[in-house]
Design a protein around this motif. Sequence first.
Motif, PDB file in Angstrom:
ATOM      1  N   SER A 296     -22.460   7.256 -33.637  1.00 22.83           N
ATOM      2  CA  SER A 296     -22.765   8.196 -34.709  1.00 22.83           C
ATOM      3  C   SER A 296     -22.491   7.481 -36.020  1.00 22.83           C
ATOM      4  O   SER A 296     -21.341   7.361 -36.446  1.00 22.83           O
ATOM      5  N   THR A 297     -23.546   6.945 -36.644  1.00 24.70           N
ATOM      6  CA  THR A 297     -23.381   6.210 -37.891  1.00 24.70           C
ATOM      7  C   THR A 297     -24.108   6.929 -39.018  1.00 24.70           C
ATOM      8  O   THR A 297     -25.226   7.408 -38.858  1.00 24.70           O
ATOM      9  N   GLY A 298     -23.436   7.008 -40.153  1.00 24.30           N
ATOM     10  CA  GLY A 298     -24.045   7.652 -41.313  1.00 24.30           C
ATOM     11  C   GLY A 298     -24.264   9.137 -41.155  1.00 24.30           C
ATOM     12  O   GLY A 298     -25.157   9.700 -41.798  1.00 24.30           O
ATOM     13  N   VAL A 299     -23.460   9.788 -40.325  1.00 25.69           N
ATOM     14  CA  VAL A 299     -23.645  11.218 -40.048  1.00 25.69           C
ATOM     15  C   VAL A 299     -22.435  12.042 -40.475  1.00 25.69           C
ATOM     16  O   VAL A 299     -22.583  13.110 -41.071  1.00 25.69           O
ATOM     17  N   SER A 300     -21.232  11.565 -40.186  1.00 22.00           N
ATOM     18  CA  SER A 300     -20.039  12.398 -40.342  1.00 22.00           C
ATOM     19  C   SER A 300     -19.843  12.919 -41.761  1.00 22.00           C
ATOM     20  O   SER A 300     -19.308  14.008 -41.957  1.00 22.00           O
ATOM     21  N   MET A 301     -20.277  12.143 -42.762  1.00 22.50           N
ATOM     22  CA  MET A 301     -20.055  12.568 -44.151  1.00 22.50           C
ATOM     23  C   MET A 301     -20.835  13.826 -44.519  1.00 22.50           C
ATOM     24  O   MET A 301     -20.496  14.529 -45.462  1.00 22.50           O
ATOM     25  N   TYR A 302     -21.883  14.132 -43.758  1.00 29.60           N
ATOM     26  CA  TYR A 302     -22.694  15.325 -44.024  1.00 29.60           C
ATOM     27  C   TYR A 302     -22.143  16.561 -43.298  1.00 29.60           C
ATOM     28  O   TYR A 302     -22.686  17.650 -43.451  1.00 29.60           O
ATOM     29  N   LEU A 303     -21.094  16.364 -42.498  1.00 30.47           N
ATOM     30  CA  LEU A 303     -20.512  17.449 -41.720  1.00 30.47           C
ATOM     31  C   LEU A 303     -19.180  17.881 -42.310  1.00 30.47           C
ATOM     32  O   LEU A 303     -18.482  17.079 -42.938  1.00 30.47           O
ATOM     33  N   THR A 304     -18.827  19.128 -42.091  1.00 33.31           N
ATOM     34  CA  THR A 304     -17.479  19.561 -42.450  1.00 33.31           C
ATOM     35  C   THR A 304     -16.482  18.884 -41.516  1.00 33.31           C
ATOM     36  O   THR A 304     -16.848  18.388 -40.437  1.00 33.31           O
TER      37      THR A 304
ATOM     38  N   MET B  99     -21.691   8.273 -58.443  1.00 30.28           N
ATOM     39  CA  MET B  99     -23.097   8.504 -58.781  1.00 30.28           C
ATOM     40  C   MET B  99     -23.899   8.821 -57.517  1.00 30.28           C
ATOM     41  O   MET B  99     -24.727   9.737 -57.509  1.00 30.28           O
ATOM     42  N   VAL B 100     -23.635   8.080 -56.426  1.00 29.02           N
ATOM     43  CA  VAL B 100     -24.330   8.332 -55.168  1.00 29.02           C
ATOM     44  C   VAL B 100     -23.968   9.713 -54.629  1.00 29.02           C
ATOM     45  O   VAL B 100     -24.836  10.463 -54.165  1.00 29.02           O
ATOM     46  N   TYR B 101     -22.689  10.069 -54.716  1.00 27.85           N
ATOM     47  CA  TYR B 101     -22.256  11.378 -54.233  1.00 27.85           C
ATOM     48  C   TYR B 101     -22.917  12.495 -55.038  1.00 27.85           C
ATOM     49  O   TYR B 101     -23.343  13.519 -54.477  1.00 27.85           O
ATOM     50  N   ASP B 102     -23.005  12.303 -56.349  1.00 32.10           N
ATOM     51  CA  ASP B 102     -23.638  13.310 -57.203  1.00 32.10           C
ATOM     52  C   ASP B 102     -25.116  13.471 -56.858  1.00 32.10           C
ATOM     53  O   ASP B 102     -25.637  14.594 -56.809  1.00 32.10           O
ATOM     54  N   ARG B 103     -25.802  12.361 -56.632  1.00 30.41           N
ATOM     55  CA  ARG B 103     -27.218  12.433 -56.284  1.00 30.41           C
ATOM     56  C   ARG B 103     -27.417  13.123 -54.941  1.00 30.41           C
ATOM     57  O   ARG B 103     -28.368  13.893 -54.762  1.00 30.41           O
ATOM     58  N   ALA B 104     -26.526  12.854 -54.002  1.00 28.13           N
ATOM     59  CA  ALA B 104     -26.635  13.500 -52.695  1.00 28.13           C
ATOM     60  C   ALA B 104     -26.476  15.013 -52.829  1.00 28.13           C
ATOM     61  O   ALA B 104     -27.210  15.791 -52.205  1.00 28.13           O
ATOM     62  N   ARG B 105     -25.535  15.433 -53.676  1.00 22.92           N
ATOM     63  CA  ARG B 105     -25.319  16.864 -53.890  1.00 22.92           C
ATOM     64  C   ARG B 105     -26.528  17.506 -54.559  1.00 22.92           C
ATOM     65  O   ARG B 105     -26.975  18.585 -54.175  1.00 22.92           O
ATOM     66  N   GLN B 106     -27.087  16.819 -55.561  1.00 28.42           N
ATOM     67  CA  GLN B 106     -28.256  17.337 -56.258  1.00 28.42           C
ATOM     68  C   GLN B 106     -29.476  17.439 -55.347  1.00 28.42           C
ATOM     69  O   GLN B 106     -30.332  18.303 -55.535  1.00 28.42           O
TER      70      GLN B 106
ATOM     71  N   PHE C  65     -22.130  15.151 -49.537  1.00 32.02           N
ATOM     72  CA  PHE C  65     -21.140  14.572 -48.642  1.00 32.02           C
ATOM     73  C   PHE C  65     -19.961  15.545 -48.579  1.00 32.02           C
ATOM     74  O   PHE C  65     -19.407  15.921 -49.611  1.00 32.02           O
ATOM     75  N   LEU C  66     -19.583  15.918 -47.370  1.00 30.88           N
ATOM     76  CA  LEU C  66     -18.593  16.972 -47.188  1.00 30.88           C
ATOM     77  C   LEU C  66     -17.243  16.477 -46.685  1.00 30.88           C
ATOM     78  O   LEU C  66     -16.233  17.143 -46.915  1.00 30.88           O
ATOM     79  N   SER C  67     -17.232  15.344 -45.991  1.00 32.44           N
ATOM     80  CA  SER C  67     -15.997  14.915 -45.333  1.00 32.44           C
ATOM     81  C   SER C  67     -15.624  13.494 -45.720  1.00 32.44           C
ATOM     82  O   SER C  67     -16.464  12.589 -45.699  1.00 32.44           O
ATOM     83  N   PHE C  68     -14.350  13.327 -46.062  1.00 30.24           N
ATOM     84  CA  PHE C  68     -13.781  12.026 -46.386  1.00 30.24           C
ATOM     85  C   PHE C  68     -12.438  11.933 -45.658  1.00 30.24           C
ATOM     86  O   PHE C  68     -11.709  12.920 -45.558  1.00 30.24           O
ATOM     87  N   PHE C  69     -12.114  10.749 -45.165  1.00 36.77           N
ATOM     88  CA  PHE C  69     -10.898  10.582 -44.375  1.00 36.77           C
ATOM     89  C   PHE C  69     -10.184   9.292 -44.759  1.00 36.77           C
ATOM     90  O   PHE C  69     -10.810   8.319 -45.185  1.00 36.77           O
ATOM     91  N   THR C  70      -8.865   9.277 -44.554  1.00 37.97           N
ATOM     92  CA  THR C  70      -8.154   8.009 -44.504  1.00 37.97           C
ATOM     93  C   THR C  70      -8.295   7.494 -43.067  1.00 37.97           C
ATOM     94  O   THR C  70      -8.530   8.290 -42.139  1.00 37.97           O
ATOM     95  N   PRO C  71      -8.160   6.194 -42.837  1.00 36.43           N
ATOM     96  CA  PRO C  71      -8.239   5.688 -41.461  1.00 36.43           C
ATOM     97  C   PRO C  71      -7.233   6.361 -40.525  1.00 36.43           C
ATOM     98  O   PRO C  71      -7.562   6.689 -39.383  1.00 36.43           O
ATOM     99  N   GLN C  72      -6.008   6.587 -41.017  1.00 39.51           N
ATOM    100  CA  GLN C  72      -5.010   7.203 -40.156  1.00 39.51           C
ATOM    101  C   GLN C  72      -5.393   8.634 -39.797  1.00 39.51           C
ATOM    102  O   GLN C  72      -5.223   9.073 -38.649  1.00 39.51           O
ATOM    103  N   GLU C  73      -5.936   9.379 -40.756  1.00 40.24           N
ATOM    104  CA  GLU C  73      -6.403  10.743 -40.477  1.00 40.24           C
ATOM    105  C   GLU C  73      -7.483  10.735 -39.402  1.00 40.24           C
ATOM    106  O   GLU C  73      -7.496  11.590 -38.515  1.00 40.24           O
TER     107      GLU C  73
END
Length: 272
Positions: free
Chosen positions: A157-165, A206-213, A218-226
Amino acid sequence: MRVALWRYLHLLVDAKPPVLEDEVGYRLAAPPEGWRDRPDMNPQWTAGYRAAIVGRARFVEDLVLERAGKGPAQYVILGAGLDSFVQRHPEMASRLKVYEIDQPGTQAWKRGRLMELGYGVPEWLKLVPVDFEKNGSWPDALKEAGFDAARPTVIASTGVSMYLTKEAVAATLRQAARLAPGSTLAMTFLLTMDLIPEAERAQHQMVYDRARQAGTPFLSFFTPQEMMDLARACGFSEARHVSRDELVRRYFAGRTDGFLPGHGEEFLVATA
Protein backbone atom coordinates in the motif's frame (compact mmCIF):
# COMPACT_ATOMS: atom_id res chain seq x y z
CA MET A 1 -1.58 9.08 -14.05
CA ARG A 2 0.92 11.44 -12.47
CA VAL A 3 2.82 8.59 -10.82
CA ALA A 4 3.03 6.66 -14.10
CA LEU A 5 4.27 9.71 -15.94
CA TRP A 6 6.86 10.52 -13.29
CA ARG A 7 8.18 6.97 -13.52
CA TYR A 8 8.56 7.38 -17.28
CA LEU A 9 10.01 10.89 -16.95
CA HIS A 10 12.72 9.35 -14.77
CA LEU A 11 13.91 7.42 -17.83
CA LEU A 12 13.96 10.54 -19.97
CA VAL A 13 15.63 13.17 -17.82
CA ASP A 14 17.61 11.52 -15.02
CA ALA A 15 21.10 10.04 -15.27
CA LYS A 16 21.63 6.35 -15.92
CA PRO A 17 21.28 3.79 -14.54
CA PRO A 18 17.62 4.26 -13.68
CA VAL A 19 16.34 3.25 -10.25
CA LEU A 20 13.28 1.72 -11.92
CA GLU A 21 12.50 1.08 -15.58
CA ASP A 22 8.82 1.52 -16.36
CA GLU A 23 7.56 2.43 -19.80
CA VAL A 24 4.41 0.35 -19.45
CA GLY A 25 2.64 2.84 -17.19
CA TYR A 26 3.27 5.55 -19.75
CA ARG A 27 1.81 3.39 -22.50
CA LEU A 28 -1.26 2.70 -20.38
CA ALA A 29 -1.69 6.38 -19.57
CA ALA A 30 -1.29 7.47 -23.21
CA PRO A 31 -1.01 11.16 -22.28
CA PRO A 32 -1.82 13.82 -24.88
CA GLU A 33 0.92 15.55 -26.82
CA GLY A 34 2.62 18.21 -24.75
CA TRP A 35 2.26 16.32 -21.46
CA ARG A 36 5.81 17.25 -20.49
CA ASP A 37 4.83 20.93 -20.52
CA ARG A 38 2.49 20.41 -17.56
CA PRO A 39 3.69 22.24 -14.41
CA ASP A 40 3.64 18.96 -12.45
CA MET A 41 6.09 17.45 -14.99
CA ASN A 42 8.76 20.11 -14.54
CA PRO A 43 11.96 18.02 -14.25
CA GLN A 44 13.65 20.30 -11.73
CA TRP A 45 10.70 21.08 -9.43
CA THR A 46 9.50 17.48 -9.29
CA ALA A 47 12.89 15.76 -8.89
CA GLY A 48 12.49 14.95 -5.18
CA TYR A 49 8.96 13.60 -5.64
CA ARG A 50 9.97 11.66 -8.75
CA ALA A 51 12.86 10.06 -6.90
CA ALA A 52 10.59 9.14 -4.00
CA ILE A 53 8.11 7.52 -6.40
CA VAL A 54 10.68 5.34 -8.17
CA GLY A 55 12.47 4.55 -4.92
CA ARG A 56 9.36 3.30 -3.15
CA ALA A 57 8.31 1.24 -6.18
CA ARG A 58 11.75 -0.36 -6.42
CA PHE A 59 11.70 -1.19 -2.70
CA VAL A 60 8.32 -2.91 -2.91
CA GLU A 61 9.23 -4.91 -6.00
CA ASP A 62 12.53 -6.02 -4.47
CA LEU A 63 10.60 -7.11 -1.38
CA VAL A 64 8.17 -9.12 -3.50
CA LEU A 65 10.99 -10.81 -5.43
CA GLU A 66 12.86 -11.58 -2.20
CA ARG A 67 9.87 -12.98 -0.31
CA ALA A 68 8.59 -14.91 -3.33
CA GLY A 69 11.81 -16.86 -3.31
CA LYS A 70 11.11 -17.89 0.28
CA GLY A 71 7.56 -19.07 -0.15
CA PRO A 72 4.85 -16.38 -0.44
CA ALA A 73 3.07 -16.98 -3.71
CA GLN A 74 0.54 -14.15 -3.54
CA TYR A 75 1.00 -10.42 -4.02
CA VAL A 76 -1.77 -7.92 -3.23
CA ILE A 77 -1.57 -4.27 -4.33
CA LEU A 78 -3.95 -1.90 -2.58
CA GLY A 79 -4.73 1.13 -4.73
CA ALA A 80 -2.94 -0.40 -7.71
CA GLY A 81 -3.55 2.41 -10.18
CA LEU A 82 -1.28 1.97 -13.20
CA ASP A 83 1.06 -0.49 -11.50
CA SER A 84 2.87 -2.55 -14.13
CA PHE A 85 4.72 -5.22 -12.13
CA VAL A 86 2.98 -8.05 -14.01
CA GLN A 87 3.78 -6.62 -17.42
CA ARG A 88 7.43 -5.84 -16.60
CA HIS A 89 8.19 -9.07 -14.72
CA PRO A 90 6.09 -11.66 -16.57
CA GLU A 91 8.28 -14.62 -15.65
CA MET A 92 8.17 -13.90 -11.91
CA ALA A 93 4.52 -12.81 -11.99
CA SER A 94 3.53 -16.07 -13.67
CA ARG A 95 4.77 -17.92 -10.56
CA LEU A 96 2.62 -15.75 -8.32
CA LYS A 97 -1.00 -14.80 -7.96
CA VAL A 98 -1.19 -11.02 -8.23
CA TYR A 99 -4.29 -9.22 -6.99
CA GLU A 100 -4.66 -5.56 -7.93
CA ILE A 101 -7.30 -3.75 -5.87
CA ASP A 102 -8.75 -0.42 -6.96
CA GLN A 103 -11.97 1.44 -7.66
CA PRO A 104 -14.33 -0.27 -10.15
CA GLY A 105 -14.08 2.49 -12.75
CA THR A 106 -10.29 2.50 -12.60
CA GLN A 107 -10.14 -1.27 -12.92
CA ALA A 108 -12.51 -1.35 -15.90
CA TRP A 109 -10.51 1.35 -17.68
CA LYS A 110 -7.19 -0.40 -16.99
CA ARG A 111 -8.53 -3.75 -18.16
CA GLY A 112 -9.55 -2.11 -21.43
CA ARG A 113 -6.12 -0.52 -21.88
CA LEU A 114 -4.32 -3.82 -21.18
CA MET A 115 -6.42 -5.50 -23.84
CA GLU A 116 -5.92 -2.67 -26.36
CA LEU A 117 -2.14 -2.75 -25.94
CA GLY A 118 -1.93 -6.51 -26.28
CA TYR A 119 -0.86 -7.27 -22.72
CA GLY A 120 -4.13 -8.96 -21.88
CA VAL A 121 -5.06 -10.11 -18.39
CA PRO A 122 -3.26 -13.42 -17.71
CA GLU A 123 -4.75 -15.98 -15.37
CA TRP A 124 -2.32 -15.11 -12.59
CA LEU A 125 -3.47 -11.46 -12.55
CA LYS A 126 -6.74 -10.63 -10.83
CA LEU A 127 -8.15 -7.12 -11.13
CA VAL A 128 -10.29 -6.80 -8.03
CA PRO A 129 -12.74 -3.86 -8.00
CA VAL A 130 -13.63 -2.44 -4.59
CA ASP A 131 -15.83 0.61 -4.09
CA PHE A 132 -14.22 2.07 -0.98
CA GLU A 133 -16.64 5.00 -0.96
CA LYS A 134 -19.45 2.51 -0.30
CA ASN A 135 -17.48 0.78 2.46
CA GLY A 136 -16.36 -2.02 0.19
CA SER A 137 -14.36 -4.73 1.96
CA TRP A 138 -11.14 -5.57 0.18
CA PRO A 139 -10.64 -8.84 2.15
CA ASP A 140 -14.09 -10.01 1.05
CA ALA A 141 -13.41 -8.98 -2.53
CA LEU A 142 -10.11 -10.86 -2.47
CA LYS A 143 -11.85 -14.00 -1.26
CA GLU A 144 -14.37 -13.78 -4.08
CA ALA A 145 -11.48 -13.44 -6.56
CA GLY A 146 -9.95 -16.72 -5.41
CA PHE A 147 -7.45 -15.45 -2.84
CA ASP A 148 -6.13 -18.19 -0.54
CA ALA A 149 -6.10 -16.80 3.00
CA ALA A 150 -4.00 -19.75 4.19
CA ARG A 151 -1.01 -18.87 1.98
CA PRO A 152 1.61 -16.27 2.91
CA THR A 153 1.21 -13.02 1.02
CA VAL A 154 3.04 -9.78 0.32
CA ILE A 155 0.65 -6.84 0.44
CA ALA A 156 1.65 -3.34 -0.70
CA SER A 157 0.00 0.00 0.00
CA THR A 158 2.01 2.96 -1.29
CA GLY A 159 0.80 6.53 -1.51
CA VAL A 160 -2.55 5.65 0.06
CA SER A 161 -2.44 6.00 3.85
CA MET A 162 -2.20 9.81 3.82
CA TYR A 163 -5.66 10.03 2.23
CA LEU A 164 -7.19 7.93 5.03
CA THR A 165 -8.10 8.83 8.58
CA LYS A 166 -5.98 7.21 11.26
CA GLU A 167 -8.97 5.03 12.11
CA ALA A 168 -9.14 3.82 8.50
CA VAL A 169 -5.38 3.16 8.47
CA ALA A 170 -5.80 1.09 11.63
CA ALA A 171 -8.66 -0.84 10.03
CA THR A 172 -6.46 -1.66 7.03
CA LEU A 173 -3.68 -2.83 9.34
CA ARG A 174 -6.05 -5.05 11.32
CA GLN A 175 -7.34 -6.63 8.12
CA ALA A 176 -3.84 -7.24 6.80
CA ALA A 177 -2.65 -8.66 10.13
CA ARG A 178 -5.23 -11.44 9.80
CA LEU A 179 -3.47 -12.85 6.74
CA ALA A 180 -1.55 -16.13 7.00
CA PRO A 181 1.48 -16.18 9.32
CA GLY A 182 4.57 -15.02 7.48
CA SER A 183 2.65 -12.52 5.35
CA THR A 184 4.31 -9.11 4.95
CA LEU A 185 2.77 -5.66 4.57
CA ALA A 186 4.72 -2.74 3.09
CA MET A 187 2.88 0.54 3.66
CA THR A 188 4.09 4.10 3.12
CA PHE A 189 3.09 6.87 5.50
CA LEU A 190 3.69 10.61 5.75
CA LEU A 191 5.88 11.95 8.53
CA THR A 192 4.62 14.66 10.83
CA MET A 193 5.83 18.10 9.69
CA ASP A 194 8.26 18.49 12.60
CA LEU A 195 10.26 15.51 11.28
CA ILE A 196 10.70 17.04 7.82
CA PRO A 197 13.82 19.20 7.33
CA GLU A 198 12.95 22.86 7.74
CA ALA A 199 14.23 23.69 4.24
CA GLU A 200 11.56 21.40 2.71
CA ARG A 201 8.58 22.35 4.85
CA ALA A 202 7.30 25.22 2.72
CA GLN A 203 7.21 23.02 -0.39
CA HIS A 204 5.42 20.28 1.52
CA GLN A 205 2.87 22.73 2.87
CA MET A 206 2.20 23.97 -0.66
CA VAL A 207 1.57 20.38 -1.82
CA TYR A 208 -0.71 19.74 1.16
CA ASP A 209 -2.66 22.93 0.43
CA ARG A 210 -3.11 21.98 -3.22
CA ALA A 211 -4.31 18.52 -2.25
CA ARG A 212 -6.90 20.05 0.07
CA GLN A 213 -8.05 22.50 -2.59
CA ALA A 214 -8.44 19.63 -5.04
CA GLY A 215 -10.77 17.83 -2.61
CA THR A 216 -8.25 15.09 -1.72
CA PRO A 217 -6.70 16.35 1.53
CA PHE A 218 -3.95 14.51 3.36
CA LEU A 219 -5.52 13.28 6.58
CA SER A 220 -2.94 11.17 8.40
CA PHE A 221 0.61 11.86 9.52
CA PHE A 222 2.70 9.65 11.81
CA THR A 223 6.02 9.46 13.56
CA PRO A 224 7.85 6.18 12.77
CA GLN A 225 7.34 4.99 16.34
CA GLU A 226 3.60 5.72 16.18
CA MET A 227 3.35 3.72 12.97
CA MET A 228 5.20 0.72 14.38
CA ASP A 229 3.22 0.82 17.63
CA LEU A 230 -0.03 0.95 15.67
CA ALA A 231 0.96 -2.03 13.53
CA ARG A 232 1.74 -4.13 16.61
CA ALA A 233 -1.47 -3.02 18.32
CA CYS A 234 -3.40 -4.11 15.20
CA GLY A 235 -1.99 -7.64 15.40
CA PHE A 236 1.33 -7.77 13.57
CA SER A 237 4.03 -9.77 15.30
CA GLU A 238 6.87 -7.66 13.92
CA ALA A 239 7.08 -4.10 12.63
CA ARG A 240 10.03 -2.10 11.38
CA HIS A 241 10.59 1.35 9.96
CA VAL A 242 12.36 1.78 6.61
CA SER A 243 13.49 5.39 6.40
CA ARG A 244 14.05 7.64 3.43
CA ASP A 245 17.78 7.51 4.27
CA GLU A 246 17.78 3.72 4.00
CA LEU A 247 16.21 3.96 0.54
CA VAL A 248 18.89 6.49 -0.42
CA ARG A 249 21.64 4.06 0.65
CA ARG A 250 20.02 1.21 -1.28
CA TYR A 251 19.11 2.89 -4.55
CA PHE A 252 20.69 6.33 -4.87
CA ALA A 253 24.21 5.94 -3.48
CA GLY A 254 26.93 7.00 -5.88
CA ARG A 255 24.69 8.99 -8.18
CA THR A 256 26.35 12.08 -9.59
CA ASP A 257 23.21 13.92 -10.73
CA GLY A 258 21.95 14.85 -7.28
CA PHE A 259 18.79 12.82 -7.90
CA LEU A 260 17.53 12.04 -4.40
CA PRO A 261 14.08 11.52 -2.86
CA GLY A 262 12.68 14.30 -0.76
CA HIS A 263 11.82 13.76 2.88
CA GLY A 264 8.31 13.05 4.09
CA GLU A 265 7.17 9.59 3.02
CA GLU A 266 8.63 6.49 4.67
CA PHE A 267 7.83 2.78 5.01
CA LEU A 268 6.29 0.51 7.57
CA VAL A 269 7.18 -3.14 6.94
CA ALA A 270 5.14 -5.44 9.16
CA THR A 271 4.99 -9.24 9.42
CA ALA A 272 1.93 -11.20 10.47
